[in-house]
Design a protein around this motif. Structure first.
Motif, PDB file in Angstrom:
ATOM      1  N   MET A   1       0.847  -1.178   0.000  1.00  0.00           N
ATOM      2  CA  MET A   1       0.000   0.000   0.000  1.00  0.00           C
ATOM      3  C   MET A   1       0.894   1.242   0.000  1.00  0.00           C
ATOM      4  N   ALA A   2       0.602   2.179  -0.870  1.00  0.00           N
ATOM      5  CA  ALA A   2       1.365   3.426  -0.953  1.00  0.00           C
ATOM      6  C   ALA A   2       1.174   4.244   0.321  1.00  0.00           C
ATOM      7  N   VAL A   3       2.233   4.929   0.719  1.00  0.00           N
ATOM      8  CA  VAL A   3       2.205   5.793   1.898  1.00  0.00           C
ATOM      9  C   VAL A   3       2.784   7.149   1.539  1.00  0.00           C
ATOM     10  N   THR A   4       2.372   8.149   2.294  1.00  0.00           N
ATOM     11  CA  THR A   4       2.938   9.484   2.158  1.00  0.00           C
ATOM     12  C   THR A   4       3.834   9.714   3.364  1.00  0.00           C
ATOM     13  N   THR A  58       5.769  10.319  -1.748  1.00  0.00           N
ATOM     14  CA  THR A  58       4.876   9.172  -1.800  1.00  0.00           C
ATOM     15  C   THR A  58       5.727   7.960  -2.163  1.00  0.00           C
ATOM     16  N   GLN A  60       5.941   3.497  -2.391  1.00  0.00           N
ATOM     17  CA  GLN A  60       5.148   2.290  -2.594  1.00  0.00           C
ATOM     18  C   GLN A  60       4.830   1.612  -1.273  1.00  0.00           C
ATOM     19  N   SER A  61       5.746   1.710  -0.292  1.00  0.00           N
ATOM     20  CA  SER A  61       5.498   1.135   1.034  1.00  0.00           C
ATOM     21  C   SER A  61       6.342   1.863   2.074  1.00  0.00           C
ATOM     22  N   VAL A  92      -1.191   7.302   5.748  1.00  0.00           N
ATOM     23  CA  VAL A  92      -1.898   6.418   4.818  1.00  0.00           C
ATOM     24  C   VAL A  92      -3.162   7.103   4.330  1.00  0.00           C
ATOM     25  N   ASP A  93      -3.604   6.727   3.166  1.00  0.00           N
ATOM     26  CA  ASP A  93      -4.821   7.313   2.597  1.00  0.00           C
ATOM     27  C   ASP A  93      -6.013   6.960   3.477  1.00  0.00           C
ATOM     28  N   SER A  94      -6.820   7.938   3.787  1.00  0.00           N
ATOM     29  CA  SER A  94      -7.978   7.751   4.665  1.00  0.00           C
ATOM     30  C   SER A  94      -9.155   7.093   3.950  1.00  0.00           C
ATOM     31  N   GLY A  95      -9.197   7.203   2.631  1.00  0.00           N
ATOM     32  CA  GLY A  95     -10.357   6.731   1.882  1.00  0.00           C
ATOM     33  C   GLY A  95     -11.516   7.720   1.916  1.00  0.00           C
TER      34      GLY A  95
END
Length: 99
Positions: A1-4, A58, A60-61, A92-95
């Motif tokens: 999962m991608a992370v910032t 950003t 990839q992990s 992480v993306d919150s969605g």
């Protein structure tokens, strides 16, 4: 999962001087960073105090980001750029809705 990844720090010297160090090192390591999983790299300086630094990458992990950032070359780079240790945060993306 991608992370910032955010990096907040105080520049060690004048922004113009530190930019030369930043641009030289990131220019030389860009391909290695991309191969290691870095998707984007953006830098902001404080509007009122240009020595306030915010880097946003950003990856990839989180594991890839931490492995790259932990290398002696990158640690030396941070030492040349920043007063003290930077504050590094993983997001992480919150969605949630965004625009």
């Amino acid at each position: 999962m991608a992370v910032t990844i955010t990096i907040r720090a105080r520049l060690r010297g004048e922004p113009e001087t530190i930019q030369k160090i930043h641009d030289e090192v990131t220019g030389a390591t860009k391909d290695a960073a991309r191969q290691a999983g870095d998707l984007t790299h953006v830098v902001y300086l404080g509007a009122q105090d240009k020595r306030d630094f915010l880097g946003i990458d950003t990856w990839q992990s989180a594991e890839q980001a931490m492995a790259f950032a932990g290398s002696p070359q990158i640690q030396d780079f941070f030492g040349k750029m920043f007063d003290g240790r930077p504050e590094v945060t993983i997001w992480v993306d919150s969605g949630w809705n965004k625009w």
